[in-house]
Design a protein around this motif. Structure first.
Motif, PDB file in Angstrom:
ATOM      1  N   ARG A 285      30.464  19.604 -91.994  1.00 13.65           N
ATOM      2  CA  ARG A 285      30.030  18.290 -91.528  1.00 13.65           C
ATOM      3  C   ARG A 285      28.820  17.814 -92.334  1.00 13.65           C
ATOM      4  NH1 ARG A 285      31.639  20.151 -86.139  1.00 13.65           N
ATOM      5  NH2 ARG A 285      29.607  21.185 -86.019  1.00 13.65           N
ATOM      6  N   LEU A 286      27.896  18.734 -92.579  1.00 16.73           N
ATOM      7  CA  LEU A 286      26.724  18.357 -93.378  1.00 16.73           C
ATOM      8  C   LEU A 286      27.159  17.903 -94.764  1.00 16.73           C
ATOM      9  CD1 LEU A 286      24.113  21.160 -92.555  1.00 16.73           C
ATOM     10  CD2 LEU A 286      23.796  18.709 -92.245  1.00 16.73           C
ATOM     11  N   GLN A 287      28.064  18.672 -95.336  1.00 21.29           N
ATOM     12  CA  GLN A 287      28.577  18.378 -96.678  1.00 21.29           C
ATOM     13  C   GLN A 287      29.192  16.999 -96.748  1.00 21.29           C
ATOM     14  OE1 GLN A 287      29.363  20.618 -99.498  1.00 21.29           O
ATOM     15  NE2 GLN A 287      29.946  18.686-100.442  1.00 21.29           N
TER      16      GLN A 287
ATOM     17  N   LEU B  69      21.342  24.665 -88.300  1.00 22.78           N
ATOM     18  CA  LEU B  69      22.255  23.745 -88.979  1.00 22.78           C
ATOM     19  C   LEU B  69      22.488  22.496 -88.144  1.00 22.78           C
ATOM     20  CD1 LEU B  69      24.959  26.162 -90.439  1.00 22.78           C
ATOM     21  CD2 LEU B  69      23.202  24.920 -91.690  1.00 22.78           C
TER      22      LEU B  69
ATOM     23  N   LEU C  54      23.259  28.583 -86.331  1.00 22.28           N
ATOM     24  CA  LEU C  54      23.939  27.431 -85.736  1.00 22.28           C
ATOM     25  C   LEU C  54      22.941  26.386 -85.246  1.00 22.28           C
ATOM     26  CD1 LEU C  54      26.951  27.155 -85.368  1.00 22.28           C
ATOM     27  CD2 LEU C  54      26.691  27.880 -83.016  1.00 22.28           C
TER      28      LEU C  54
ATOM     29  N   MET D  62      22.129  21.047-100.159  1.00 16.48           N
ATOM     30  CA  MET D  62      20.828  20.634 -99.615  1.00 16.48           C
ATOM     31  C   MET D  62      19.761  21.620-100.053  1.00 16.48           C
ATOM     32  SD  MET D  62      21.927  19.473 -95.785  1.00 16.48           S
ATOM     33  CE  MET D  62      20.277  19.123 -95.243  1.00 16.48           C
TER      34      MET D  62
ATOM     35  N   ARG E 200      26.741  14.110 -96.409  1.00 16.64           N
ATOM     36  CA  ARG E 200      25.966  13.854 -97.618  1.00 16.64           C
ATOM     37  C   ARG E 200      26.776  13.080 -98.642  1.00 16.64           C
ATOM     38  NH1 ARG E 200      21.604  16.482 -98.980  1.00 16.64           N
ATOM     39  NH2 ARG E 200      22.272  16.693-101.137  1.00 16.64           N
TER      40      ARG E 200
ATOM     41  N   VAL F 212      25.811  23.592 -99.406  1.00 14.30           N
ATOM     42  CA  VAL F 212      26.280  22.211 -99.231  1.00 14.30           C
ATOM     43  C   VAL F 212      25.445  21.229-100.030  1.00 14.30           C
ATOM     44  CG1 VAL F 212      27.227  22.702 -96.957  1.00 14.30           C
ATOM     45  CG2 VAL F 212      24.949  21.769 -97.132  1.00 14.30           C
TER      46      VAL F 212
ATOM     47  N   GLU G  87      22.309  18.519 -88.943  1.00 13.85           N
ATOM     48  CA  GLU G  87      23.442  17.617 -88.683  1.00 13.85           C
ATOM     49  C   GLU G  87      22.986  16.393 -87.918  1.00 13.85           C
ATOM     50  OE1 GLU G  87      27.466  18.735 -87.421  1.00 13.85           O
ATOM     51  OE2 GLU G  87      26.694  20.788 -87.387  1.00 13.85           O
TER      52      GLU G  87
ATOM     53  N   SER H 209      29.748  23.392 -89.134  1.00 14.53           N
ATOM     54  CA  SER H 209      28.464  22.703 -89.289  1.00 14.53           C
ATOM     55  C   SER H 209      28.208  22.397 -90.761  1.00 14.53           C
ATOM     56  CB  SER H 209      27.359  23.606 -88.731  1.00 14.53           C
ATOM     57  OG  SER H 209      26.242  22.873 -88.353  1.00 14.53           O
ATOM     58  N   GLN H 210      28.457  23.387 -91.608  1.00 11.64           N
ATOM     59  CA  GLN H 210      28.261  23.181 -93.047  1.00 11.64           C
ATOM     60  C   GLN H 210      29.168  22.088 -93.576  1.00 11.64           C
ATOM     61  OE1 GLN H 210      28.711  27.397 -94.448  1.00 11.64           O
ATOM     62  NE2 GLN H 210      27.161  26.712 -95.892  1.00 11.64           N
TER      63      GLN H 210
ATOM     64  N   GLY I 223      31.672  28.036 -85.878  1.00  8.61           N
ATOM     65  CA  GLY I 223      30.625  27.041 -85.644  1.00  8.61           C
ATOM     66  C   GLY I 223      29.799  26.781 -86.881  1.00  8.61           C
ATOM     67  N   ILE I 224      29.431  27.871 -87.553  1.00  7.35           N
ATOM     68  CA  ILE I 224      28.572  27.726 -88.732  1.00  7.35           C
ATOM     69  C   ILE I 224      29.296  27.025 -89.875  1.00  7.35           C
ATOM     70  CG2 ILE I 224      27.381  29.029 -90.533  1.00  7.35           C
ATOM     71  CD1 ILE I 224      26.522  31.023 -88.420  1.00  7.35           C
TER      72      ILE I 224
END
Lengths: 130, 545, 220
Positions: free
Chosen positions: C50-52, A53, A50, A98, C55, A96, A57, C47-48, C43-44
């Motif tokens: 949101r990153l996705q 990541l 977490l 990256m 991008r 994702v 973010e 987070s992924q 949470g994880i």
């Protein structure tokens, strides 16, 4: 993302090894890229996927998790757990789209200032290429 | 919150302190920003003191040199001022900023300070309290290391109980002939130690007794001891393992079974005790060492001692086949030279030698690395190297106490470089042969470490703990056992809280503050004050601007 | 307990494609314990996502929540009550039961499963879960020494080994597995109850409607 956040490197540093190695690099006046932000942790094993990541973010371009050398962790397996989590996080990043190489596990001793500088510079180089 | 910036005697010239001060002043929750030249000196301390006593602040941020150097000092100062030191957040703007930065140092310093501020906002006070600890120590094993530890602790006023599995004290001291060069005979040493122990009111000895159950944590181990038909429980503050080692000729090292003219070191020692009883003096004696690379120093040392004893008492020709003679123990190098001076021939091999019996004698065939040729030796007696192995019962004891063993089965040190006599569990220490690779000199050092370690833990009869610094929220805990399995220090147990459900409970005294539990908990039920998820994320998120 | 695992990210991503405001909701019971859908995994995954979306330049706002037990209506409404208002879709990290419970309560919102509910099982060691029970509704562990052949026998045989057991007591179908009936035999032998091996049991009657299962308690 505001200016200047684009290529920050967050380095989670174990207080028994990497944090001290970074101090030593300072005492030896070894310069390394300014965009490194050191976050002190009691053990590399404290760092969770977490945290890594969230760094991305918030715009970090690279994350280093730096702990003691294998076999030398005061908490026996903290650094091994960290290694596993870094691997896991790298796969989450790949999912994702990256580059998983943006997160890296580093093992060093408290006096390894040169290594600290080298890995930080390597990461800075790597993220520049993207 | 109050912010203190230190420019290290004015030397951090690449940081524009007034600019930082100007930037941070704008923050709502900042009461003041002080720029000092030396927070670590008296002048700085006075400044901090006067601010804390006069201003109404509830968080302190200090931006100065490394936390490694100064954290203790600041913590102590805050404690004296009755300001909870857990509300302090540090930023390293010297070693990790000013001294290594080439570009905009002020910008980096500002961000580092903002990170510390972000974290500070979320810090919570952690109470420090004294908890009583039991001052008595359990010594497991009544050999040299165990007896010596008990005697040393007694001198410091700590009471111990020695629990010895056999019916008498002594351990290996009863079996080994002597250490060449050591003036006192081992028998004398043993007798004087036993006498001292008998006279010592601080030491209680339980022989023919074994530990059958261990519960509790450092400061209050609840130990069940069984001896014969009795079983009873005692409480101790710390445990010192001095369970020793055993030697054995392993079948994988020597294909030929011992017997006849292939003997162990122990057999040789027996023989040397009464050389006149031998029917025929062996003219040539061969020793084969280092067949196992991993072997401890103890067999090497006893071999060298025995080699010299043979020359002295029997006068036989002695040939030693070895690979890498480990002579880094104290006195070992001298022993080796002495042996060479006395005519002992050392042959170095790379491939293990071939050994077979022939015509009532033993043949050793090996390629000598230095000569580059094969050497064949016919000898009357072959003394085989033994391996030092963990004593029987190690597996049982280690799982009973939840401490690890290393790849050879000896007890695992917490950190081989830094804390050699300590185990991963606070209050459990190891000394002597049970740690594996050892010799007399190292054993004495271990004993000193363990004695000082347990003394400093228990001497005062109480220990300071940070109350619930790492805490499991019983509402969120699912008793999934993940943290209990993950804790390297065995500091977490499943307990019933207030007669409700069973949840994980962390012992404040045994906890070593690594945070692994907080990281693994899938329910996010563990809060590690000072390094909680929120606090770490607050630092991370600062970089987002 | 129920063991589940997270679906491949690609699949989850496609499910929520096009939605801009979603709620990711975990469960504090079974899926927390098997590390699949607890607060941490919520949470994880968030987070992924949101990153996705960052991008790809997509707009995506995520609300995170975790319910005590997603299979209890009261607990779901208590935790999610007001949070669902502005949400377009709900991504549940609970087991299949949780997903359906949420879907039933918030009928107008699409509810997507982020997990694949796999089996009823237990941890063999830290981080490794294995299936132990098939929930067949007709437990006969009393006769098999506590070892379930429905789960552990590849053919689900009820009356002894198939005769194809490999050397070393391994299964004919899957040589990595132990033959369940060999294990049962050995267990019963230890207990001195080998006579049970001579009893024969009828095949299970699957003609009776068994699904969805229903059990009603007599007592209030």
């Amino acid at each position: 993302m505001s200016m200047g956040t684009d290529n920050k490197i967050i380095a989670f540093c174990c207080e028994k090894s990497a944090y001290l190695a970074a101090d030593r690099a300072g005492r030896m006046r070894l310069y390394y890229p300014d965009n490194v932000r050191i976050i002190r942790v009691p053990c590399a094993g404290r760092v969770d996927a977490l945290h890594m990541l969230r760094a991305f973010e918030k715009g970090a371009a690279g994350v280093l998790v730096m702990g003691c050398q294998e076999g030398a962790c005061q908490h026996l397996t903290g650094n091994l757990r960290a290694k596993e989590r870094v691997r896991y996080t790298a796969s989450l990043l790949e999912e994702v789209g990256m580059d998983g190489a943006r997160v890296k596990m580093v093992n060093l001793g408290p006096d390894m200032a040169q290594k600290f500088v080298r890995v930080v510079k390597d990461m800075a180089e790597k993220i520049k290429e993207r | 919150m109050g912010i203190f910036l230190c420019d290290c005697g004015g030397s951090l010239k690449n940081i524009d302190f007034p600019k930082i001060s100007g930037d941070l002043e704008k923050l709502e929750d900042v009461a003041f920003i002080d720029i000092s030249h030396s927070l670590c000196l008296e002048e700085g301390e006075k400044a901090i003191t006067s601010r804390i006593l006069s201003e109404n602040i509830n968080r302190v941020v200090i931006a100065a040199c490394s936390a490694e150097l100064r954290e203790h000092k600041f913590v102590r100062l805050l404690e004296e001022l009755r300001f909870n030191p857990s509300l302090l957040s540090l930023a390293n703007i010297r070693e990790q900023c000013s001294w290594t930065c080439e570009g905009d140092v002020t910008e980096k310093a500002t961000e580092l300070i903002r990170m510390a501020i972000g974290k500070a906002r979320l810090l919570q006070p952690v109470e420090r309290k004294n908890v009583p600890v039991n001052r008595e120590v359990l010594v497991l094993g009544g050999g040299f290391a165990g007896m010596k530890s008990a005697l040393e602790l007694s001198r410091l006023g700590i009471r111990t109980t020695i629990v010895e599995r056999k019916s008498t004290l002594g351990g290996k001291l009863k079996e080994v002939e002597g250490f060449y060069g050591l003036e006192t005979s081992l028998k004398q040493m043993l007798d004087s130690m036993i006498t001292a122990i008998e006279k010592d009111n601080n030491i209680e000895v339980l022989t023919s007794a074994e530990v059958t159950r261990v519960r509790g944590e450092v400061g209050d181990f609840d130990i069940t001891i069984g001896g014969g038909r009795r079983e009873f429980s005692l409480s101790f503050g710390a445990i010192i393992f001095a369970t020793g080692y055993r030697t054995e000729i392993l079948p994988q090292d020597f294909e030929l079974k011992p017997g006849g003219n292939i003997i162990s070191q122990l057999d040789l020692v027996e023989m040397l005790r009464a050389p006149e009883k031998l029917k025929r003096r062996p003219e040539t004696i061969g020793f084969v060492l280092d067949v196992c690379d991993e072997n401890s120093r103890l067999p090497t040392l006893s071999s060298l001692n025995n080699v010299l004893a043979v020359r002295e008492k029997l006068g036989s020709e002695v040939y030693v086949f070895c690979k890498n003679l480990k002579v880094d123990s104290e006195g070992a190098e001298e022993l080796y030279r002495e042996a060479r001076n006395r005519g002992v021939v050392f042959l170095k091999f790379d491939e293990p030698p071939q050994i077979y019996r022939e015509d009532g004698r033993v043949t050793i065939k090996a390629k000598d690395v230095l000569l580059g040729e094969e050497v064949v030796l016919l000898c009357d007696l072959l003394v085989a190297e033994e391996r030092a192995l963990p004593p029987e019962g190690t597996k049982g004891l280690s799982s009973m106490l939840n401490i690890g063993t290393d790849s050879q089965g000896f007890y695992q040190d917490e950190n081989v470089h830094l804390y050699p006599a300590a185990s991963a569990r606070k209050g459990v220490l190891f000394v002597g042969g049970c740690r594996g690779n050892l010799d007399l000199g190292r054993a004495l050092t271990d004993i000193a470490s363990a004695v000082m370690g347990s003394y400093s833990l228990l001497a005062l009869g109480e220990a300071v703990v940070e109350v619930e610094k790492v805490r499991v929220d019983p509402e969120k805990c699912r008793a999934c056992l993940t943290c209990i399995r993950a804790c390297p220090h065995g500091a977490i147990q499943l307990l019933r809280v207030n007669t409700e459900k069973e949840v994980a409970q962390i012992s404040d005294l045994a906890c070593d503050g690594c945070g692994v539990c907080a990281a693994v908990c899938p329910a996010k039920a563990i809060n590690f004050e000072g390094y909680s998820d929120e606090q770490i994320l607050a630092e991370v998120e600062t970089i987002g601007g | 307990m129920i063991i589940a695992e997270r679906k491949p990210f690609e699949e989850i991503k496609n499910m929520i494609a096009g939605y801009k405001r979603i709620l990711v909701v975990g469960c504090r019971t079974c899926v927390t314990i098997c590390w699949a859908g607890g607060e941490k995994e919520v949470g994880i995954l968030s987070s992924q996502l949101r990153l996705q979306s960052g991008r790809n330049g997509n707009e995506l706002s995520i609300l995170e929540a975790t319910v005590e037990r997603q299979c209890e209506k009261e607990m779901v409404t208590q935790e999610l009550g007001d949070k669902v208002q502005d949400i377009e879709a709900i991504l549940s990290m609970g087991c299949g039961v949780g997903v359906q419970t949420i879907a039933e309560i918030y009928e107008d919102k699409p509810v997507f499963p982020a997990l694949n509910t796999a089996f009823v099982g237990m941890p063999e060691r830290e981080g490794l879960w294995i299936e132990m029970c098939a929930a067949c509704g007709d437990c006969f562990l009393d006769r098999t020494g506590g070892i379930c052949p429905v789960v552990r026998c590849a053919k689900g045989l009820l009356n002894g080994p198939c005769g194809g057991t490999r050397r070393g007591g391994k299964c004919e179908i899957d040589p990595e597995k132990d033959c369940a009936w060999v294990l049962i035999y050995r267990r019963l032998e230890k207990q001195g109850r080998l006579d049970l091996m001579r009893k024969y049991y009828e095949a299970k009657n699957y003609r009776k409607v068994k699904r969805p299962g229903k059990i009603e308690a007599l007592e209030a």
